[in-house]
Design a protein around this motif. Structure first.
Motif, mmCIF file in Angstrom:
data_model
loop_
_atom_site.group_PDB
_atom_site.id
_atom_site.type_symbol
_atom_site.label_atom_id
_atom_site.label_comp_id
_atom_site.label_asym_id
_atom_site.label_seq_id
_atom_site.Cartn_x
_atom_site.Cartn_y
_atom_site.Cartn_z
ATOM 1 N N PHE A 133 0.825 -1.215 0.000
ATOM 2 C CA PHE A 133 0.000 0.000 0.000
ATOM 3 C C PHE A 133 0.856 1.261 0.000
ATOM 4 C CE2 PHE A 133 0.735 -0.971 4.480
ATOM 5 C CZ PHE A 133 1.086 0.265 4.999
ATOM 6 N N ASN A 134 0.242 2.351 -0.425
ATOM 7 C CA ASN A 134 0.812 3.695 -0.342
ATOM 8 C C ASN A 134 -0.113 4.560 0.494
ATOM 9 O OD1 ASN A 134 3.065 3.184 -1.931
ATOM 10 N ND2 ASN A 134 1.946 3.595 -3.833
ATOM 11 N N VAL A 135 0.451 5.579 1.138
ATOM 12 C CA VAL A 135 -0.320 6.488 1.989
ATOM 13 C C VAL A 135 -0.690 7.738 1.189
ATOM 14 C CG1 VAL A 135 -0.360 7.816 4.124
ATOM 15 C CG2 VAL A 135 0.857 5.637 4.034
ATOM 16 N N VAL A 136 -1.966 8.134 1.238
ATOM 17 C CA VAL A 136 -2.440 9.376 0.615
ATOM 18 C C VAL A 136 -2.638 10.410 1.731
ATOM 19 C CG1 VAL A 136 -4.266 10.426 -0.756
ATOM 20 C CG2 VAL A 136 -3.541 8.088 -1.247
ATOM 21 N N TYR A 137 -2.107 11.604 1.534
ATOM 22 C CA TYR A 137 -2.137 12.639 2.568
ATOM 23 C C TYR A 137 -3.149 13.735 2.195
ATOM 24 C CZ TYR A 137 2.257 10.433 3.880
ATOM 25 O OH TYR A 137 3.219 9.532 4.238
ATOM 26 N N GLY A 141 -0.902 17.541 5.101
ATOM 27 C CA GLY A 141 0.183 16.578 5.219
ATOM 28 C C GLY A 141 -0.107 15.450 6.175
ATOM 29 N N ARG A 142 -1.355 15.303 6.623
ATOM 30 C CA ARG A 142 -1.718 14.213 7.520
ATOM 31 C C ARG A 142 -2.194 13.011 6.699
ATOM 32 N NH1 ARG A 142 -4.100 18.780 10.067
ATOM 33 N NH2 ARG A 142 -6.032 18.285 8.949
ATOM 34 N N PRO A 143 -1.890 11.794 7.160
ATOM 35 C CA PRO A 143 -2.358 10.605 6.440
ATOM 36 C C PRO A 143 -3.880 10.594 6.325
ATOM 37 C CG PRO A 143 -0.686 10.002 8.040
ATOM 38 C CD PRO A 143 -1.039 11.437 8.313
ATOM 39 N N LEU A 144 -4.372 10.492 5.099
ATOM 40 C CA LEU A 144 -5.798 10.530 4.856
ATOM 41 C C LEU A 144 -6.368 9.130 4.644
ATOM 42 C CD1 LEU A 144 -8.333 12.230 4.388
ATOM 43 C CD2 LEU A 144 -7.704 12.356 1.958
ATOM 44 N N GLU A 145 -5.728 8.354 3.801
ATOM 45 C CA GLU A 145 -6.182 6.983 3.542
ATOM 46 C C GLU A 145 -5.029 6.161 2.984
ATOM 47 O OE1 GLU A 145 -9.261 6.772 0.644
ATOM 48 O OE2 GLU A 145 -8.125 7.856 -0.906
ATOM 49 N N LEU A 146 -5.232 4.828 2.973
ATOM 50 C CA LEU A 146 -4.265 3.893 2.396
ATOM 51 C C LEU A 146 -4.831 3.346 1.099
ATOM 52 C CD1 LEU A 146 -3.316 1.810 5.587
ATOM 53 C CD2 LEU A 146 -2.395 4.012 4.824
ATOM 54 N N VAL A 147 -4.033 3.366 0.048
ATOM 55 C CA VAL A 147 -4.421 2.817 -1.253
ATOM 56 C C VAL A 147 -3.459 1.677 -1.564
ATOM 57 C CG1 VAL A 147 -4.766 3.249 -3.705
ATOM 58 C CG2 VAL A 147 -5.268 5.048 -2.029
ATOM 59 N N GLY A 148 -3.996 0.485 -1.748
ATOM 60 C CA GLY A 148 -3.092 -0.653 -1.925
ATOM 61 C C GLY A 148 -3.717 -1.796 -2.695
ATOM 62 N N ALA A 149 -3.040 -2.928 -2.622
ATOM 63 C CA ALA A 149 -3.472 -4.120 -3.368
ATOM 64 C C ALA A 149 -3.170 -5.360 -2.539
ATOM 65 C CB ALA A 149 -2.772 -4.190 -4.719
ATOM 66 N N TRP A 150 -4.069 -6.355 -2.641
ATOM 67 C CA TRP A 150 -3.881 -7.669 -2.018
ATOM 68 C C TRP A 150 -3.615 -8.694 -3.117
ATOM 69 C CZ3 TRP A 150 -9.030 -6.388 0.688
ATOM 70 C CH2 TRP A 150 -8.792 -5.663 1.861
#
Length: 577
Positions: A133-137, A141-150
């Protein structure tokens, strides 16, 4: 300014109406294009072999979006995953949950991460998941959500575990051998010794590793003599009578069986030897130092399971599905769509790959391009598949890519396009190389077992005696029995000379088991009916509570030795007369 006429006003009104109609037409076209793009993206995510998701960046990491192919891989619908905040954490394997939850904040702080864990499917049972996953801010600049793959990597994990178990068993067998085992490199330096070698010579392993093997012979000349014997006899020497030097300076009469090791090009790569302590039988060995030239050279290799584990582990299911793409199904396989995250992986923007028809194929590694070109057509015919190759990124470096795709066909069954994902598996290729080195070590250990001139077997205590679990294949030429006969038949008086012998042997074995191992000699009935003298040396392996669990033993046939000793003594008496 003169007032406008009625006709002028009507003309201006018509022009404005025409302009409004054109604006309305453009808006309809834009809405249609957006709808088409949205439908296409949903289609790509549904047929992709990777599950794309977004979650909250803190708390219970509740899912906010999951691609439709979740149900095909894990059995859950996207609605179940997104409406139940605890759906993901509640289905983690109990042994993995704490580790995963503890690692998430650290990886989020880094901006991205990769985790491996077990996840429970709807129908029960756990599968191994590679979660990238990557972190979207947000703007602050605060972490907003995680975008990733399983990705499902269950097969790769099973292959890895099988290889580890095979190596653990073979290592245990070597370390439990009652013979000292020593291997050297091509320069004659020690690379491995087992526990029996430590006990025999008095050195700890760290004291002799990387040291010349001559230190165990007492001189360079003695070590070279063993090497010359091996070369003279075709690379293998059996039952060579020699003298070793212990750490305290004492001389140890030993029996050496050794083989030359070769690399893939046939060059000498080192040696491996079995050293048997002959101090207790020195008197007989002095008269029979040349009696072992023709003993059995090897224990037949038991490599089927190891080879299977190696083949299964060659294909690592480490799909990191970061890049979704579509290409034409023939020609140069021109890209028609590439997801935006191609930039952090390969360094290119999507438009660069789409506008240049030969972009993908021209950046394949020269050594991989012919193979990839040859494999594409058969895979397309089968409906899809996976390839591994090197791809040149913007920096000019080659990275390893795992390319997994499916074929989309038209009404007539003709391929329309390829839909797949590219994943950077450079890290896993390094792991594969490390595994190859470990497997090479396992092959060397297997060669050590194969060089033994004696029958190796393991037993466990049973209600009616000692049940064999493993017997080496060279039992047949020595005793006449097949290995399965020894494994399936419990020991009894029919294999001993007389009941008193049986009573003595079992009594001696019981005493030696209490001491952790030892050596016992007795007569054993050959399959042909006659009795032969054997020397049985064994080591006891205890369980966690310290109770005897298994017996690992080496069985030697001494009847030939006794006959040659008698002949030697008769000849010696004739010379004296």
């Amino acid at each position: 300014m003169e007032p406008k006429s009625k006709d002028q006003l009507i003309q201006e009104l018509r022009e404005r109406v025409y302009a409004l109609e054109e604006i309305e037409s453009d808006r309809d076209a834009i809405e249609k294009e957006l709808k088409s793009t949205r439908q296409r993206l949903q289609h790509l995510l549904a047929v992709s072999p990777a599950i794309i998701y977004t979650t909250k960046a803190s708390g219970d990491y509740a899912c906010t979006y999951v691609s439709e192919n979740l149900q095909a891989i894990m059995g859950y619908t996207p609605q179940e995953m997104t409406t139940d905040p605890k759906c993901w954490p509640d289905h983690l394997h109990p042994q993995d949950a704490r580790r995963v939850v503890d690692e998430c904040p650290r990886l989020i702080e880094r901006g991205k991460g990769t985790l491996e864990y077990r996840f429970r499917r709807r129908e029960g049972g756990y599968i191994w998941i590679l979660d990238t996953f990557n972190v979207v801010y947000d703007d602050a600049g605060r972490p907003l959500e995680l975008v990733g793959a399983w990705a499902d990597i269950t097969d790769g994990k099973h292959a890895e575990q099988a290889a580890i178990e095979a190596q653990r068993y073979l290592t245990s067998l070597i370390e439990s051998s009652s013979d000292a085992i020593i291997s050297t490199d091509k320069e004659g330096k020690i690379v491995r010794v087992n526990e029996s070698a430590e006990r025999l010579f008095g050195y700890r392993a760290k004291e002799v590793i990387s040291q010349p093997v001559a230190m165990l012979y007492g001189s360079e000349a003695a070590a070279k003599e063993v090497l010359r014997e091996m070369r003279k006899r075709g690379g293998t020497v059996s039952a060579l009578d020699s003298v070793a030097r212990a750490k305290d300076g004492s001389s140890i009469p030993v029996l050496i069986s050794a083989s030359m090791l070769h690399d893939e090009d046939g060059r000498e790569a080192g040696t491996v030897g079995f050293v048997t302590d002959m101090r207790e039988r020195k008197r007989d060995q002095e008269a029979l130092q040349h009696a072992y030239d023709e003993l059995e050279k090897r224990v037949e290799e038991r490599t089927t399971e190891l080879n299977t584990a190696r083949e299964r582990f060659q294909y690592l299911l480490t799909v990191t599905p970061g890049i979704i793409y579509t290409t034409e199904p023939s020609g140069s396989y021109t890209c028609t769509f590439v997801s935006e995250n191609v930039d952090p992986v390969m360094g290119f923007s999507p438009w660069e790959m789409i506008e240049d028809p030969g972009f993908w194929f021209s950046r394949l590694h020269p050594e991989d391009a012919p193979r990839v070109a040859a494999q594409m057509a058969p895979l397309i015919e089968r409906g899809g598949g996976a390839l591994e190759y090197r791809f040149r990124n913007r920096a000019g470096n080659y990275i390893w890519i795992q390319d997994t795709f499916r074929v989309i066909r038209g009404e007539g069954g003709h391929p329309l396009e390829l839909v797949g994902s590219w994943a950077d598996i450079s890290y896993h290729k390094q792991a594969e190389q490390a595994l190859g080195e470990r497997m090479a070590i396992m092959k060397d250990l297997q060669t050590l077992v194969a060089a033994s001139p004696s029958v190796i077997y393991t037993t466990t205590q049973a209600q009616d005696g000692y049940a064999c679990r493993f017997v080496s294949e060279n039992l047949t030429p020595i005793m006449g029995y097949l290995p399965w006969e020894m494994r399936d038949i419990r020991p009894s008086g029919q294999n001993m000379s007389i009941p008193k012998t049986l009573e003595r042997v079992f009594g001696e074995v019981k005493r030696l088991i209490g001491q952790g191992g030892g050596t016992v000699e007795y007569r054993f009935r050959h399959r042909r009916g006659h009795y032969v003298w054997v020397q049985d040396s064994f080591t006891v392996v205890a369980d966690r509570e310290g109770r005897p669990k298994d017996i690992l033993a080496v069985l030697r046939h001494w009847v030939a030795v006794l006959k040659l000793g008698a002949a030697y003594r008769r000849e010696h008496r004739g010379l004296v007369r």
